[in-house]
Scaffold this active site. Structure first.
Site, short mmCIF file in Angstrom:
data_model
loop_
_atom_site.label_atom_id
_atom_site.label_comp_id
_atom_site.label_asym_id
_atom_site.label_seq_id
_atom_site.Cartn_x
_atom_site.Cartn_y
_atom_site.Cartn_z
N SER A 144 -4.52 -5.16 -1.13
CA SER A 144 -5.36 -4.50 -0.14
C SER A 144 -6.40 -5.48 0.41
CB SER A 144 -6.01 -3.26 -0.77
OG SER A 144 -6.54 -2.41 0.22
N ASP A 264 1.96 4.45 3.35
CA ASP A 264 0.59 3.98 3.12
C ASP A 264 -0.30 4.42 4.28
OD1 ASP A 264 -1.77 2.54 2.66
OD2 ASP A 264 -0.69 0.76 1.95
N HIS A 294 -0.03 3.52 -1.07
CA HIS A 294 -0.83 2.28 -1.09
C HIS A 294 -0.81 1.58 -2.45
CE1 HIS A 294 -3.86 -0.48 0.35
NE2 HIS A 294 -4.68 -0.16 -0.64
#
Length: 338
Positions: A144, A264, A294
């Site tokens: 991320s 996601d 995610h």
């Protein structure tokens, strides 16, 4: 993952104490260390390593691992470096400024360029402490926000890394979680005078990241997890950096694999496709996993996690043993030449 005992809360998978944590490492064929690194800019970072056992073969490579926003390296993030260390990779990570046990106001990251310098300083300290690793290839790994930091680190040191593993990288704030106009403009003005104010109106990212309901409870137990609203200064810095990255995707030259779930809603899989298409890297791979969310390496089913792990491992292993380059694209279960 350990099951809870009757009448007590769910334990995290390595136990309740550092001693139990070390036992967990040993059971998985790795050894771990914990320490603090004092930086020239005056802050201390909490660091960890996950290493192959000393009586086994020497490590194949160094993997510098970077966690995402609001996370830390002592909870579920550990699952991946433990796995990689058991396969022969020397893994190192630290809690970012304002996260976990590192110095700084919780979840306040006002300067990601400083974080990049932290990454390079940490890598220098690894090489000083482990002269036996001299000559090993070094890879970046980021989840991320950590994926964005990996790309920034690549721009800062284009020759220092053999490749990068980018897991749901935040190369651009998804329109699905980005505040709507005129909120960003208002927040920008307020951030100039009150950058630490935690008032940015966003949903809990963790709840949007994890598919398996039972694993939500495990993530919630993390005492280091930041539960407040995002701070103005952090959000404005993420917007600045991701806007910069989205304009510089064609400057990416490092070999990389980017992995993303099609479901996601925290970071945008379409931006990962743009990264794959625009990067000038000669060796680049993309994996889009149908229906995954995610948190690819914790929040999915164990079967899905195993798929993602195998893809990462095979990508790393090939680049430790071959000087060849390749360009591939795939969705889970469907590999095609690009």
């Amino acid at each position: 993952m350990a099951e809870s005992e009757p009448g007590r809360p769910f334990r995290h998978y390595w136990g309740d104490t550092p001693a139990e944590e070390d036992d967990y490492y040993s059971q998985h064929g790795v050894r771990g260390t914990r320490s603090f690194l004092r930086l020239p800019r005056g802050i201390s970072l909490f660091t960890r390593s996950w290493l192959p056992l000393e009586d086994g073969p020497p490590p194949r490579a160094i993997v510098l691992m970077i966690h995402g926003y609001g996370n830390d390296v002592s909870w579920t993030f550990q699952m991946t470096p433990i796995f990689l260390a058991s396969k022969g990779f020397a893994c190192f990570a630290f809690d970012l400024e304002g996260h976990g046990r590192s110095d700084g106001l919780r979840a306040f990251v006002p300067d990601l360029d400083a974080v990049v310098r932290d990454c390079l300083a940490f890598l220098g300290s690894i090489r000083e402490r482990h002269p036996e690793y001299h000559g090993l290839p070094c890879f970046l790994y980021g989840e991320s926000m950590g994926g964005a930091i990996c790309l920034l680190t690549h721009f800062a040191d284009r020759l220092g890394f053999r490749g990068a593993v980018l897991v749901a990288p935040m190369c651009k704030i998804s329109d699905k979680v980005r505040p709507r106009w005129p909120i960003p403009e208002i927040l920008s003005m307020v951030a100039k005078v009150l950058p630490t104010l935690p008032i940015v109106p966003t949903a809990d990212i963790m709840l949007k990241s994890i598919k398996v309901e039972e694993k939500v409870a495990v993530a919630e137990m993390n005492p280091m997890r930041y539960r407040g609203k995002p701070r103005l200064g952090t959000v404005m810095e993420l917007l600045r950096v991701t806007e910069q990255l989205s304009r510089k995707l064609s400057d990416v030259s490092i070999p990389f694999i980017v992995l993303h779930g099609s479901a996601d809603v925290v970071t945008d899989p379409m931006v990962s496709r743009m990264l794959y298409e625009e990067a000038r890297s000669e060796d680049k791979t993309i994996k889009i996993y149908e229906g995954m969310m995610h948190s690819l390496l914790f929040g999915e089913t164990d079967e899905n996690i195993e798929i993602v792990r195998k893809d990462i491992l095979s990508w790393l292993e090939y680049r430790c043993t071959s000087t060849s380059t390749s360009t591939t694209t795939s969705t889970a279960g469907n590999l095609e030449s690009a």
